[in-house]
Enzyme design. Structure first.
Site, PDB file in Angstrom:
ATOM      1  N   PRO A   2       0.924  -1.212   0.020  1.00  0.00           N
ATOM      2  CA  PRO A   2       0.171  -0.006  -0.002  1.00  0.00           C
ATOM      3  C   PRO A   2       0.785   1.257  -0.125  1.00  0.00           C
ATOM      4  CG  PRO A   2      -0.257  -1.334   1.979  1.00  0.00           C
ATOM      5  CD  PRO A   2       0.857  -1.785   1.283  1.00  0.00           C
ATOM      6  N   GLU A   3       0.497   2.363  -0.813  1.00  0.00           N
ATOM      7  CA  GLU A   3       0.828   3.421  -0.879  1.00  0.00           C
ATOM      8  C   GLU A   3      -0.256   4.639  -0.193  1.00  0.00           C
ATOM      9  OE1 GLU A   3       2.820   5.002  -4.367  1.00  0.00           O
ATOM     10  OE2 GLU A   3       3.115   2.740  -5.154  1.00  0.00           O
ATOM     11  N   HIS A  91      -1.750 -16.026   8.007  1.00  0.00           N
ATOM     12  CA  HIS A  91      -1.196 -14.620   8.077  1.00  0.00           C
ATOM     13  C   HIS A  91      -2.196 -13.680   8.675  1.00  0.00           C
ATOM     14  CE1 HIS A  91       1.960 -16.523   5.781  1.00  0.00           C
ATOM     15  NE2 HIS A  91       1.255 -16.538   4.652  1.00  0.00           N
ATOM     16  N   ARG A 110       3.943 -11.156   4.142  1.00  0.00           N
ATOM     17  CA  ARG A 110       5.314 -11.027   4.150  1.00  0.00           C
ATOM     18  C   ARG A 110       5.935 -10.474   5.235  1.00  0.00           C
ATOM     19  NH1 ARG A 110       6.973  -8.060  -1.386  1.00  0.00           N
ATOM     20  NH2 ARG A 110       9.130  -8.701  -0.664  1.00  0.00           N
ATOM     21  N   ARG A 152      20.922  18.124  -4.289  1.00  0.00           N
ATOM     22  CA  ARG A 152      20.849  16.927  -4.020  1.00  0.00           C
ATOM     23  C   ARG A 152      21.056  15.890  -5.545  1.00  0.00           C
ATOM     24  NH1 ARG A 152      17.841  15.399   0.480  1.00  0.00           N
ATOM     25  NH2 ARG A 152      18.426  13.425  -0.048  1.00  0.00           N
TER      26      ARG A 152
END
Length: 271
Positions: A2-3, A91, A110, A152
């Site tokens: 997820p973002e 899970h 995971r 940068r």
DNA sequence: ATCGCCTCCTGCGCGC
DNA sequence: TGCGCGCAGGAGGCGA
């Protein structure tokens, strides 16, 4: 996985079931996530939930005595189960039973996610205290990005994925926002012009907002709190489209690796 | 200070 | 059909 849009979709999904409810039971089946779940998480029992907030990709479940900090990592999801007979799946690491009878399950194959605890009298957790601005709020603006990019040398894509610069932009939306802003992901951040920074900030806001409206992006296994996928995948222009023609100009989409992450761009639209 | 590499973990799709 | 390989939406921590 997820973002920010997926996390926000999850937050919106669970909030109605959690808000003002008390937590009747906290069951941990697997303590070892990215970091071990602290034993104090059991303090949630009998606490009423005052707010379900989000900071970057963290979901914050707030009570009078402290907050639970949830991160879904790459493969995590929070699902609400109202049918008691729905069996626990492999899970499903943590279950929280609420006073309204709903059960919230943290599922994370995971185990890159985390569930942490911050007591009310403790200083802000270090995971939260160094975060940059929220991309959808006004303090994330062109001036902020320009300031952050000067001198940068990191690729601009890595920079916008750095949560100290701005939170919530992950691997999918970084490629998409750079495409929309017509900037190549590998450019040194310091070489991105002011006008391009302006375009990039606008693109990040637009794309994240649109994705939230579509319920996020499901590539493989993202599901919201009802177990449903998101629909923003159909709106992607470059992510996962190496070898396909650019929808804007027909040039073949290219793929490269930046910061160990797959990156996609159109060599014609982006410079 | 900044950068790039490594790591944690399971599952899936692909090629042989 | 099975096996090994590479890859996956994150991001802290480390050494250079």
């Amino acid at each position: 996985m997820p973002e920010l849009p997926e996390v926000e979709t999850t937050r919106r999904g669970i909030e109605p079931y959690l808000l003002d409810q008390s937590i009747k039971q906290v069951t941990v089946h697997q303590w070892q996530l990215r970091w071990a779940i602290p034993k104090q998480i059991k303090l949630l029992k009998d606490q009423q939930i005052h707010a379900v907030d989000r900071r970057g990709k963290y979901i914050l479940i707030k009570t009078a005595i402290g907050q639970a900090i949830v991160h879904l990592g790459m493969s995590g999801s929070l699902r609400i189960c109202t049918d008691k007979k729905q069996p626990k799946r492999k899970h499903d690491h943590v279950e929280m039973l609420l006073s309204n009878g709903a059960l919230m399950r943290l599922h994370d194959p995971r185990r890159f996610g985390c569930l942490l605890w911050q007591a009310i009298d403790e200083p802000e957790h270090s995971l939260l205290s160094n975060l940059g601005p929220e991309p959808l709020l006004d303090d994330f603006d062109a001036g902020h990005l320009i300031n952050a990019t000067r001198k940068r040398k990191v690729p601009i894509k890595n920079l916008i994925m750095n949560s100290q610069i701005v939170v919530g932009v992950g691997n999918i939306y970084a490629s998409e926002a750079l495409f929309m802003a017509r900037v190549r992901p590998g450019r040194a951040a310091g070489r991105v012009k002011h006008k391009e920074c302006e375009a990039l900030v606008a693109s990040i806001k637009t794309i994240l907002q649109r994705s939230i409206e579509q319920g996020g992006t499901t590539l493989r296994d993202f599901v919201n709190s009802d177990g449903e996928p998101g629909y923003f995948k159909q709106s992607l222009f470059v992510y996962g489209k190496a070898g396909e023609p650019c929808q804007q100009c027909g040039t073949t989409i290219k793929q490269l690796v930046l910061g160990q992450r797959s990156t996609f761009y159109c060599p014609s639209c982006q410079s």
